[in-house]
Design a protein around this motif. Structure first.
Motif, PDB file in Angstrom:
ATOM      1  N   SER A  74       2.573   3.056  -8.666  1.00 13.29           N
ATOM      2  CA  SER A  74       3.941   2.927  -8.141  1.00 13.29           C
ATOM      3  C   SER A  74       4.112   3.767  -6.884  1.00 13.29           C
ATOM      4  O   SER A  74       4.676   3.291  -5.881  1.00 13.29           O
ATOM      5  N   THR A  75       3.627   5.000  -6.949  1.00 11.43           N
ATOM      6  CA  THR A  75       3.753   5.882  -5.776  1.00 11.43           C
ATOM      7  C   THR A  75       3.019   5.293  -4.577  1.00 11.43           C
ATOM      8  O   THR A  75       3.550   5.269  -3.462  1.00 11.43           O
ATOM      9  N   TYR A  76       1.814   4.814  -4.833  1.00  8.19           N
ATOM     10  CA  TYR A  76       1.007   4.243  -3.753  1.00  8.19           C
ATOM     11  C   TYR A  76       1.708   3.016  -3.148  1.00  8.19           C
ATOM     12  O   TYR A  76       1.806   2.880  -1.928  1.00  8.19           O
ATOM     13  N   ASP A  78       4.910   2.244  -3.253  1.00  6.91           N
ATOM     14  CA  ASP A  78       6.151   2.629  -2.560  1.00  6.91           C
ATOM     15  C   ASP A  78       5.849   3.203  -1.177  1.00  6.91           C
ATOM     16  O   ASP A  78       6.532   2.890  -0.201  1.00  6.91           O
ATOM     17  N   GLU A  79       4.815   4.046  -1.124  1.00 10.77           N
ATOM     18  CA  GLU A  79       4.444   4.623   0.179  1.00 10.77           C
ATOM     19  C   GLU A  79       3.972   3.541   1.141  1.00 10.77           C
ATOM     20  O   GLU A  79       4.290   3.561   2.330  1.00 10.77           O
ATOM     21  N   GLU A  80       3.211   2.622   0.612  1.00 17.50           N
ATOM     22  CA  GLU A  80       2.689   1.531   1.439  1.00 17.50           C
ATOM     23  C   GLU A  80       3.832   0.659   1.959  1.00 17.50           C
ATOM     24  O   GLU A  80       3.837   0.268   3.129  1.00 17.50           O
ATOM     25  N   ARG A  82       6.871   1.626   2.434  1.00 20.12           N
ATOM     26  CA  ARG A  82       7.663   2.411   3.391  1.00 20.12           C
ATOM     27  C   ARG A  82       7.020   2.371   4.786  1.00 20.12           C
ATOM     28  O   ARG A  82       7.687   2.451   5.801  1.00 20.12           O
ATOM     29  N   ARG A  83       5.696   2.284   4.779  1.00 17.05           N
ATOM     30  CA  ARG A  83       4.978   2.255   6.057  1.00 17.05           C
ATOM     31  C   ARG A  83       5.143   0.908   6.776  1.00 17.05           C
ATOM     32  O   ARG A  83       4.940   0.790   7.966  1.00 17.05           O
TER      33      ARG A  83
ATOM     34  N   ARG B  41       4.692  -4.144  -5.665  1.00 12.85           N
ATOM     35  CA  ARG B  41       3.806  -3.318  -6.509  1.00 12.85           C
ATOM     36  C   ARG B  41       2.944  -4.190  -7.406  1.00 12.85           C
ATOM     37  O   ARG B  41       1.732  -3.974  -7.522  1.00 12.85           O
ATOM     38  N   ARG B  50      -3.313  -5.072   0.756  1.00 16.49           N
ATOM     39  CA  ARG B  50      -1.959  -4.726   1.198  1.00 16.49           C
ATOM     40  C   ARG B  50      -1.293  -5.860   1.973  1.00 16.49           C
ATOM     41  O   ARG B  50      -0.134  -6.189   1.745  1.00 16.49           O
ATOM     42  N   GLU B 113      -7.534   6.220  -2.704  1.00 11.55           N
ATOM     43  CA  GLU B 113      -6.160   6.398  -2.209  1.00 11.55           C
ATOM     44  C   GLU B 113      -5.156   6.288  -3.346  1.00 11.55           C
ATOM     45  O   GLU B 113      -4.182   7.037  -3.402  1.00 11.55           O
ATOM     46  N   SER B 117      -2.728   9.360  -5.254  1.00 15.12           N
ATOM     47  CA  SER B 117      -1.264   9.251  -5.334  1.00 15.12           C
ATOM     48  C   SER B 117      -0.700   9.750  -6.660  1.00 15.12           C
ATOM     49  O   SER B 117       0.513   9.658  -6.866  1.00 15.12           O
TER      50      SER B 117
END
Lengths: 194, 219
Positions: A74-76, A78-80, A82-83, B41, B50, B113, B117
């Motif tokens: 989730s953190t990864y 969300d950060e992605e 945001r970028r 997600r 991505r 990565e 996190s």
């Protein structure tokens, strides 16, 4: 011992003989169970967890690992996100109630503006011409008609004539003017010979 | 599959007047703000790319918007969106183009990565390292699950959906969903029980062995 609990080969190696552990299905039930799900099998498995430290520890460890996996993912994500550039969504085209009268007024004004040149044009075409202007215009027209008629009469005369004007000299040799001209031309030619 | 500049979304308010019934998607901005992180997600964990995840997230909302009249509200909007996302991901991974881009893609997710996190939560450095290893192990193992097992595992443990909700999203019977979930868990558990043999970074774990062992265990 509960009959549903079976010995698992992987765990029983170090466990005392006769000790039973959760089956894979029971383990899955315990891991995936929802808050409201409850049944006799699940109750049995939970009872087993109370007495079997090994299964309880394994379940807790796996739960923690999966919880970490969820947190990290989730953190990864969300950060992605945001970028990344934000999406541009179109604005809603709804008019507020206070703007509705203004909208109608503007529409009416535009309608009138579009109508004005048409009205002016219509008025211009329907208006009678002034007296002086009309007499001048009519005299011009009469003059044109007279000149046209005169031209047509000339043309008719030319056509109706038996000999065209350009051939008139050849038509009547006894004509005085023509004879004088011919004598003059003969005299001129004799003088050249001398 | 690059994503530079701003992302334009097609005009949405032109046909709004034609719809007789209001739907939660009429307020698209709000729907995107609420559900975009969740859809992204799920797609990121499913596709591990991505750019592909973002493209399909946009596509999800576009499809949802286009078909909003058919949303009967017999499930939540989130469930409906995830169902669309799952179908898109399934179609996407079936194409040869996906396999090609997966090989050459520069936007593939790096396990390290993701593992980095992990929130620290006042853990010691050693505990944090162990936590990261655990996450890396699970992330790598999930990649080697079958597509259906992976989807169901992610829906349950990443999206925290209930089993009946997962059945709605996948269109599978409850029993089948449970069966796939238990198998996926057995594989994860086998990997978790033997962390020393965890797969190296970005490589396939000994999935076949683990899967066989897990299947035997279940049987």
């Amino acid at each position: 011992m509960t009959p549903q609990l079976t010995t698992q080969p992987g765990i029983a190696d170090s466990a005392p003989l006769g000790e039973t552990h959760l089956t894979g299905e029971q383990f899955g039930e315990l891991m995936a169970r929802s808050a409201e799900a409850a049944g006799p099998e699940l109750a049995l498995a939970e009872a087993h967890l109370q007495v079997c430290e090994r299964c309880a520890a394994e379940l807790a460890s796996l739960r923690e690992a999966i919880c970490l996996f969820r947190e990290a993912s989730s953190t990864y994500a969300d950060e992605e996100l945001r970028r990344r550039p934000r999406w541009i969504l179109p604005e809603r085209r709804s008019f507020s109630r206070s703007l509705v009268p203004a909208y109608w007024v503007a529409a009416a004004a535009m309608f009138m503006t579009a109508l004005f040149p048409l009205q002016v044009l219509h008025r211009h075409s329907a208006q009678p011409a002034p007296a002086g202007v009309s007499s001048v215009a009519s005299s011009d027209a009469d003059r044109d008609a007279q000149s046209d008629e005169a031209l047509l009469e000339d043309v008719n005369r030319e056509i109706s004539a038996s000999v065209p004007t350009s051939m008139q000299a050849l038509a009547d040799p006894s004509d005085d003017e023509t004879a004088v001209n011919s004598e003059t031309s003969v005299a001129t030619s004799n003088q050249r010979k001398d | 599959m690059g994503h530079e500049g701003v992302q334009m979304f097609p005009s949405t308010s032109l046909t709004l007047g034609n719809e007789a019934r209001a739907t939660p998607l009429d307020d698209l901005e709000n729907a995107v703000a609420l559900y975009q992180p969740r859809v992204f997600r799920f797609l990121l964990a499913t596709l591990r790319d991505r750019d592909a995840a973002e493209t399909l997230t946009q596509e999800t909302f576009l499809r949802a918007w286009s078909a909003r009249a058919s949303f009967r509200e017999d499930c939540s909007l989130a469930t409906w969106l995830i169902r669309i996302a799952l179908n898109l991901a399934r179609d996407h991974t079936r194409t040869g183009r996906f396999r090609f881009w997966k090989r050459v893609s520069t936007s593939a997710v790096d396990v390290a990565e993701v593992a980095a996190s992990v929130p620290t939560h006042d853990r010691s450095a050693e505990a944090q390292l162990i936590a990261q290893q655990q996450v890396a192990g699970i992330w790598a193992t999930v990649a080697n699950l079958s597509a259906r097992q992976r989807s169901i595992f992610l829906l349950r443990f990443l999206e925290e959906m209930e089993i009946p909700e997962i059945a709605t999203v996948t269109g599978l019977p409850l029993g089948t969903v449970k069966s796939h979930l238990y198998r996926a868990l057995a594989v994860i558990r086998a990997q978790h029980d033997s962390p020393s043999s965890a797969p190296p970074r970005n490589s396939a774990p000994r999935s076949a062995t683990m899967r066989n062992a897990a299947t035997k265990e279940i049987q």
